[in-house]
Scaffold this motif. Sequence first.
Motif, PDB file in Angstrom:
ATOM      1  N   THR A  17       0.836  -1.196   0.000  1.00  0.00           N
ATOM      2  CA  THR A  17       0.000   0.000   0.000  1.00  0.00           C
ATOM      3  C   THR A  17       0.871   1.245   0.000  1.00  0.00           C
ATOM      4  O   THR A  17       1.826   1.358   0.782  1.00  0.00           O
ATOM      5  N   TYR A  18       0.553   2.186  -0.898  1.00  0.00           N
ATOM      6  CA  TYR A  18       1.200   3.497  -0.939  1.00  0.00           C
ATOM      7  C   TYR A  18       0.179   4.551  -0.528  1.00  0.00           C
ATOM      8  O   TYR A  18      -1.006   4.421  -0.842  1.00  0.00           O
ATOM      9  N   ARG A  19       0.662   5.607   0.110  1.00  0.00           N
ATOM     10  CA  ARG A  19      -0.200   6.739   0.412  1.00  0.00           C
ATOM     11  C   ARG A  19       0.092   7.840  -0.596  1.00  0.00           C
ATOM     12  O   ARG A  19       1.205   8.333  -0.698  1.00  0.00           O
ATOM     13  N   LEU A  20      -0.919   8.172  -1.390  1.00  0.00           N
ATOM     14  CA  LEU A  20      -0.779   9.159  -2.463  1.00  0.00           C
ATOM     15  C   LEU A  20      -1.431  10.467  -2.042  1.00  0.00           C
ATOM     16  O   LEU A  20      -2.558  10.483  -1.549  1.00  0.00           O
ATOM     17  N   ASN A  21      -0.718  11.571  -2.229  1.00  0.00           N
ATOM     18  CA  ASN A  21      -1.255  12.890  -1.919  1.00  0.00           C
ATOM     19  C   ASN A  21      -0.948  13.805  -3.094  1.00  0.00           C
ATOM     20  O   ASN A  21       0.179  14.274  -3.259  1.00  0.00           O
ATOM     21  N   GLY A  22      -1.967  14.016  -3.937  1.00  0.00           N
ATOM     22  CA  GLY A  22      -1.767  14.862  -5.113  1.00  0.00           C
ATOM     23  C   GLY A  22      -2.665  14.413  -6.249  1.00  0.00           C
ATOM     24  O   GLY A  22      -3.504  13.525  -6.101  1.00  0.00           O
ATOM     25  N   ASP A  23      -2.468  15.034  -7.386  1.00  0.00           N
ATOM     26  CA  ASP A  23      -3.320  14.783  -8.541  1.00  0.00           C
ATOM     27  C   ASP A  23      -2.691  13.751  -9.469  1.00  0.00           C
ATOM     28  O   ASP A  23      -1.466  13.596  -9.521  1.00  0.00           O
ATOM     29  N   THR A  24      -3.546  13.067 -10.219  1.00  0.00           N
ATOM     30  CA  THR A  24      -3.086  12.112 -11.229  1.00  0.00           C
ATOM     31  C   THR A  24      -3.717  12.443 -12.579  1.00  0.00           C
ATOM     32  O   THR A  24      -4.727  13.138 -12.649  1.00  0.00           O
ATOM     33  N   VAL A  25      -3.089  11.926 -13.627  1.00  0.00           N
ATOM     34  CA  VAL A  25      -3.600  12.140 -14.985  1.00  0.00           C
ATOM     35  C   VAL A  25      -3.499  10.839 -15.765  1.00  0.00           C
ATOM     36  O   VAL A  25      -2.747   9.936 -15.393  1.00  0.00           O
ATOM     37  N   LYS A  26      -4.233  10.757 -16.865  1.00  0.00           N
ATOM     38  CA  LYS A  26      -4.105   9.640 -17.790  1.00  0.00           C
ATOM     39  C   LYS A  26      -2.935   9.920 -18.723  1.00  0.00           C
ATOM     40  O   LYS A  26      -2.689  11.063 -19.113  1.00  0.00           O
TER      41      LYS A  26
END
Length: 276
Positions: A17-26
């Motif tokens: 498991t990773y903790r992601l903080n921010g935006d993602t895009v395709k």
Amino acid sequence: MAIERDILTKIGNDTVTYRLNGDTVKGSDAIIINNEVNLIGDNNWFEAGYTIAPFLQPADFEGLHQLIVNYFTNLISQHSTVDLSNFTLEKYHHFVDTDDLHDIIIKTMGRGLHTDLLGHYAGKIADRVQQISGTPLRIADFDIFPMFNVRIVRPLKPSDNNPPHKDIYIDRLKNALNIYAPLAGSDLKSSLPIMPGSHLLNENELELTQQGTLVNGRAFHVTTVVSVHNQPLQMERPNPALNEVMVFTPYAIHGGGFNLNEDLTRFSLEIRFVRA
């Protein structure tokens, strides 16, 4: 506003498991390897994107291994008074037992070590990888100097490794071929994961982090691959043995190599090659 969420990645039989903080895009509409230098296209392992093969002659591997042990024994002794008479790579975390000291070791190595430190082993390694790939190669220098890396991943220390990524999201790392050669502590709980065939995926099938996104509280230079088809990544640990080498394309998704061992540090030799 940044989105915070947990990201799951399957690595063999384990789920990380990773903790992601921010935006993602395709990703963009492209299969990137089709438009750039492909150093694995004539091999029967092209579709997988990697292969495992015997590495060096036994005496050469033993000499290379001892060279690396001597290098780190000397480096640690410059910054610590710990007794190193019984130092081994896999027990590195007993001798470098604080994050501060480990950070000094990593900072000293920098982006990579000059291949002069490898002596004649550099040529033997390059010759062997050429044999495996069937392509004339040289160790990449990135307009600085020919370099190699020794990756250190301590037990149960998620901060010691990059999350899943493709090297080629950094322009200078394109058109290359990578190796992962275990030196110590590499097994089914710690070896470098890879997603077979992922170099052939269209980028628009991938969810990617944007610049500034934090993964486990850190911002990484390379873009993280978050998901494929909106599903968790399904990665494998090919698990080469000592004196075997995994040769793989940097266009494949790899990384996220958490060391799930409780008392073994993973050391590996990691070198990038370009066409000679």
